[in-house]
Write a protein that holds these residues in place. Structure first.
Motif, PDB file in Angstrom:
ATOM      1  N   LEU A   1       0.836  -1.200   0.000  1.00  0.00           N
ATOM      2  CA  LEU A   1       0.000   0.000   0.000  1.00  0.00           C
ATOM      3  C   LEU A   1       0.872   1.252   0.000  1.00  0.00           C
ATOM      4  CD1 LEU A   1      -2.783   1.336   0.204  1.00  0.00           C
ATOM      5  CD2 LEU A   1      -2.670   1.048   2.685  1.00  0.00           C
ATOM      6  N   GLY A   2       2.018   1.190   0.684  1.00  0.00           N
ATOM      7  CA  GLY A   2       2.943   2.322   0.685  1.00  0.00           C
ATOM      8  C   GLY A   2       3.478   2.625  -0.700  1.00  0.00           C
ATOM      9  N   LEU A   3       3.624   1.590  -1.541  1.00  0.00           N
ATOM     10  CA  LEU A   3       4.093   1.828  -2.904  1.00  0.00           C
ATOM     11  C   LEU A   3       3.041   2.576  -3.712  1.00  0.00           C
ATOM     12  CD1 LEU A   3       6.460   1.312  -4.812  1.00  0.00           C
ATOM     13  CD2 LEU A   3       5.336  -0.796  -5.526  1.00  0.00           C
ATOM     14  N   VAL A   4       1.765   2.276  -3.470  1.00  0.00           N
ATOM     15  CA  VAL A   4       0.701   3.067  -4.097  1.00  0.00           C
ATOM     16  C   VAL A   4       0.801   4.519  -3.632  1.00  0.00           C
ATOM     17  CG1 VAL A   4      -1.803   3.371  -4.290  1.00  0.00           C
ATOM     18  CG2 VAL A   4      -0.824   1.067  -4.302  1.00  0.00           C
ATOM     19  N   ASN A   5       1.050   4.704  -2.345  1.00  0.00           N
ATOM     20  CA  ASN A   5       1.235   6.043  -1.791  1.00  0.00           C
ATOM     21  C   ASN A   5       2.413   6.745  -2.464  1.00  0.00           C
ATOM     22  OD1 ASN A   5       0.674   8.165   0.013  1.00  0.00           O
ATOM     23  ND2 ASN A   5       2.152   7.393   1.504  1.00  0.00           N
ATOM     24  N   ALA A   6       3.488   5.987  -2.714  1.00  0.00           N
ATOM     25  CA  ALA A   6       4.663   6.561  -3.380  1.00  0.00           C
ATOM     26  C   ALA A   6       4.317   7.007  -4.797  1.00  0.00           C
ATOM     27  CB  ALA A   6       5.799   5.538  -3.405  1.00  0.00           C
ATOM     28  N   ALA A   7       3.524   6.195  -5.496  1.00  0.00           N
ATOM     29  CA  ALA A   7       3.135   6.567  -6.857  1.00  0.00           C
ATOM     30  C   ALA A   7       2.310   7.846  -6.857  1.00  0.00           C
ATOM     31  CB  ALA A   7       2.353   5.425  -7.500  1.00  0.00           C
ATOM     32  N   LEU A   8       1.420   7.972  -5.874  1.00  0.00           N
ATOM     33  CA  LEU A   8       0.592   9.175  -5.796  1.00  0.00           C
ATOM     34  C   LEU A   8       1.423  10.420  -5.502  1.00  0.00           C
ATOM     35  CD1 LEU A   8      -2.469   7.768  -3.810  1.00  0.00           C
ATOM     36  CD2 LEU A   8      -2.333   8.273  -6.255  1.00  0.00           C
TER      37      LEU A   8
END
Length: 261
Positions: free
Chosen positions: A153-160
């Motif tokens: 989920l943190g990687l999704v946050n990083a993409a955002l």
């Protein structure tokens, strides 16, 4: 070999740079002491309201704190590169994106595991929560699985971070949503049906349920399916994060917005 060096050494260097400012005087209250206050708050609220046992709140909140470094560290992986104007150099490099970003997740997973394990052990000692010795290895595995899924989920946050101005605010919002939705302090059966259904698609939910069942005496084999679901959810977010990074990178190249902050 090059991809392996990027995955292992590049990830470690990135993590060290991410926390270059971090000293024990800052790390300890932020990642180790802070979670204990949240756990104490909900334990005493639960006691006052005569809702659940101390074990319910200790396990729920202790495991939820794995999400803290996983969300913030992964989010800042992109945000800090953009802030220091080094993101275009990374994007322009010929390095494969998969080892480049996945390598940065390994130290974050370890950080999440340490934070959650410390919060769980320290709060259990504080409130006299007894966890069966036979359940300790299984709960430790649940903490590791949760750390991995929250890093996805943190990687999704990083993409955002390629689209939002301030990832720290976004990380706080996501952390709060996990606290409310994932059965950390309220049993899923007491939540509105749409919230309980949503919880099944979020990290933490299945891992916390598995840890609670093992603490109550159930065997590891009885909760293996829950941990498998937790891994599956984390893998889905991991794939989604990599896809979002690819899409947002291409869009940022086209619009020349990599340095926009």
């Amino acid at each position: 070999m090059t991809n392996l060096r990027i995955f292992l050494i590049g990830g470690l260097i990135s993590y060290r740079a991410l926390f270059s400012w971090l000293r024990p005087a800052i790390f300890i209250p932020t990642f180790l002491v802070g979670p204990l206050f949240q756990i104490a708050l909900f334990v005493y609220l639960g006691r006052g309201a005569h809702l659940e046992s101390d074990s319910f709140y200790v396990i729920g909140n202790g495991l939820e704190y794995a999400a803290l470094p996983c969300l913030f560290a992964m989010g800042q992986t992109i945000a800090n590169e953009r802030r220091t104007h080094t993101l275009p150099l990374i994007i322009a490099s010929p390095a494969a994106r998969l080892p480049l970003f996945l390598g940065r997740s390994l130290p974050v997973i370890a950080n999440g595991f340490v934070v959650s394990a410390f919060a769980l052990v320290a709060s259990a000692l504080m409130f006299g929560v007894s966890i069966p010795r036979a359940a300790v290895p299984g709960i430790a595995l649940a903490v590791l699985v949760i750390s991995m899924s929250c890093t996805g989920l943190g990687l999704v946050n990083a993409a955002l971070a390629l689209r939002v101005r301030e990832t720290a605010v976004l990380s706080n919002v996501i952390f709060g949503l996990l606290l409310v939705f994932c059965g950390v302090n309220i049993p899923l059966g007491l939540l509105p049906s749409w919230m309980a259904a949503t919880a099944g698609y979020l990290p933490l939910t299945h891992g916390i349920a598995a840890a609670r069942e093992m603490a109550a005496g159930r065997t590891f084999s009885a909760v293996a399916g829950l941990l498998g679901m937790e891994l599956l959810v984390g893998a889905a977010y991991l794939v989604g994060g990599m896809l979002l990074l690819a899409v947002f990178e291409a869009e940022s190249r086209r619009r020349a917005t990599l340095d926009r902050s």
